[in-house]
Structure formats: structure tokens, C-alpha cells
Design a protein around this motif. Structure first.
Motif, PDB file in Angstrom:
ATOM      1  N   UNK A   1       0.836  -1.211   0.000  1.00  0.00           N
ATOM      2  CA  UNK A   1       0.000   0.000   0.000  1.00  0.00           C
ATOM      3  C   UNK A   1       0.867   1.256   0.000  1.00  0.00           C
ATOM      4  N   UNK A   2       1.900   1.270   0.829  1.00  0.00           N
ATOM      5  CA  UNK A   2       2.784   2.444   0.871  1.00  0.00           C
ATOM      6  C   UNK A   2       3.513   2.645  -0.456  1.00  0.00           C
ATOM      7  N   UNK A   3       4.055   1.572  -1.008  1.00  0.00           N
ATOM      8  CA  UNK A   3       4.777   1.693  -2.281  1.00  0.00           C
ATOM      9  C   UNK A   3       3.848   2.120  -3.411  1.00  0.00           C
ATOM     10  N   UNK A   4       2.614   1.633  -3.404  1.00  0.00           N
ATOM     11  CA  UNK A   4       1.656   2.014  -4.444  1.00  0.00           C
ATOM     12  C   UNK A   4       1.319   3.493  -4.345  1.00  0.00           C
ATOM     13  N   UNK A   5       1.075   3.974  -3.138  1.00  0.00           N
ATOM     14  CA  UNK A   5       0.728   5.388  -2.962  1.00  0.00           C
ATOM     15  C   UNK A   5       1.924   6.278  -3.271  1.00  0.00           C
ATOM     16  N   UNK A   6       3.109   5.897  -2.803  1.00  0.00           N
ATOM     17  CA  UNK A   6       4.310   6.701  -3.060  1.00  0.00           C
ATOM     18  C   UNK A   6       4.612   6.743  -4.553  1.00  0.00           C
ATOM     19  N   UNK A   7       4.543   5.603  -5.234  1.00  0.00           N
ATOM     20  CA  UNK A   7       4.783   5.563  -6.690  1.00  0.00           C
ATOM     21  C   UNK A   7       3.762   6.392  -7.435  1.00  0.00           C
ATOM     22  N   UNK A   8       2.522   6.285  -7.019  1.00  0.00           N
ATOM     23  CA  UNK A   8       1.447   7.018  -7.673  1.00  0.00           C
ATOM     24  C   UNK A   8       1.653   8.523  -7.536  1.00  0.00           C
ATOM     25  N   UNK A   9       1.940   8.983  -6.336  1.00  0.00           N
ATOM     26  CA  UNK A   9       2.165  10.416  -6.115  1.00  0.00           C
ATOM     27  C   UNK A   9       3.413  10.907  -6.844  1.00  0.00           C
ATOM     28  N   UNK A  10       4.470  10.100  -6.798  1.00  0.00           N
ATOM     29  CA  UNK A  10       5.701  10.488  -7.502  1.00  0.00           C
ATOM     30  C   UNK A  10       5.462  10.579  -9.007  1.00  0.00           C
ATOM     31  N   UNK A  11       4.708   9.652  -9.558  1.00  0.00           N
ATOM     32  CA  UNK A  11       4.398   9.692 -10.990  1.00  0.00           C
ATOM     33  C   UNK A  11       3.552  10.890 -11.355  1.00  0.00           C
ATOM     34  N   UNK A  12       2.526  11.157 -10.550  1.00  0.00           N
ATOM     35  CA  UNK A  12       1.615  12.275 -10.834  1.00  0.00           C
ATOM     36  C   UNK A  12       2.354  13.610 -10.790  1.00  0.00           C
TER      37      UNK A  12
END
Length: 187
Positions: A137-148
Motif C-alpha cells: 500500500x505504501x509503495x503504491x501510494x508513493x509511486x502514484x504520487x511520484x508519478x503524478x
């Protein structure tokens, strides 16, 4: 962002709309925002694709496609980004997610003994599911925010560079017809 580069690898919407296996979607594939390449759509597609790639389930691309339709993001880009994870990259990524979750939860010991068996899935996964799910969950949210936000930043930097080059072209002195003449020979 270079739209020509993104369009080069993007599928043709007209061909996808006529594909016999996609007819059940009806007019959904005809929605123009699914194919636009603007800052908002591309950033949303990156966020969706980088989030969905962390889901340890089969058919991540279907989830990315549904999220792209729901959030009005670029559909081909969101689906393509899911394929960052594949059978080669998935095990180290999931292990890193587990280690992150174990570090946060304070799970005793580092690592776990994985055995590709049904017994391990039934018994071993029960012992590590909390740090595993937290890490994913943390990696998904961090990756998502970093990508956006990364796409927004890169798009803006590209735009500023383009404007800077345009201003430089306008400020350059233009050569007139008089300056192109060769001076008369001097004796």
C-alpha cells in the motif's frame, strides 16, 4: 512532454473501437478524454498505472483501464505502465515492499523463507500478510504520487524550456537583404 513520442507508441483509437473483443464496452472507448495527451490526462495515467502495478494480483491492466475510465485519464498510458511489473521485476519489488512494511510494523527478523508450495501460501503468508499489505500500500501510494507530480514537473520544465527557446528566437537579430550583400572589393 513530447506528444509525438507518446503518440508514436499509443494504439490507434479507431482500430481499438472496431476490435471485436472490445465491442462489449460500447461507447466507452469513444470518449475523447481517454485518448488526449495533455498534462492532466498523462499525469493521471501515470498515477493510475504506477498504483496498479503494485497490486499483487493477475489482470492489473484491467484494473488500470477501469480506473483510467473512472478518473478520465489517458487509457493506453495507464495500461502500459502496469507492465513495468513482469515476472522478472515483480519478486524483487514485492520483497522490497514486504521489507518496508516489516520495518514499519517492527516485524521480527528480516526476510522470510519462501517456498513455492501451497502449504507455504496457506501457512507462511498468514505470518507476513500485515507487513506485506502495508508495504504494498505504501509503495503504491508513493509511486502514484511520484508519478503524478513528476509528470507535472517534467511537463512544466519542458514548457518553460520551449518558451525560453521561443524568446531566444524572437530576440535574435534578423539578417536583412543589405547585410547579405558582399562588400565591394577594395583596391
Amino acid at each position: 512532454m513530447p506528444r509525438k513520442f507518446l503518440r508514436k507508441f499509443s494504439p490507434d483509437p479507431a482500430k481499438l473501437k472496431q476490435h471485436k473483443h472490445l465491442q462489449f464496452l460500447g461507447d466507452t472507448l469513444h470518449l475523447p478524454y481517454l485518448w488526449h495527451l495533455n498534462r492532466r490526462n498523462v499525469a493521471s495515467a501515470f498515477a493510475i498505472g504506477l498504483f496498479a502495478m503494485w497490486l499483487p494480483i493477475p489482470f492489473q491492466s484491467i484494473i488500470a483501464a477501469l480506473l483510467a475510465v473512472f478518473f478520465r485519464a489517458n487509457l493506453p498510458l495507464a495500461v502500459a505502465l502496469v507492465f513495468v511489473t513482469n515476472p522478472v521485476t515483480m519478486p524483487p519489488m514485492l520483497y522490497a515492499a514486504y521489507e518496508l512494511g516489516a520495518m514499519i510494523v517492527g516485524h521480527p527478523g528480516t526476510g522470510f523463507n519462501f517456498e513455492p508450495s501451497l502449504d507455504w501460501l496457506m501457512n507462511g503468508l498468514i505470518l507476513i500478510w500485515k507487513p506485506f499489505v502495508l508495504g504494498i500500500a505504501l509503495m503504491a501510494v508513493i509511486s502514484s504520487l511520484a508519478g503524478y507530480y513528476g509528470v507535472h514537473l517534467l511537463w512544466r520544465l519542458h514548457l518553460l524550456q520551449h518558451l525560453k527557446e521561443r524568446r531566444a528566437r524572437k530576440l535574435r537579430p534578423k539578417k536583412s537583404a543589405e547585410s547579405n550583400d558582399t562588400p565591394p572589393p577594395q583596391d
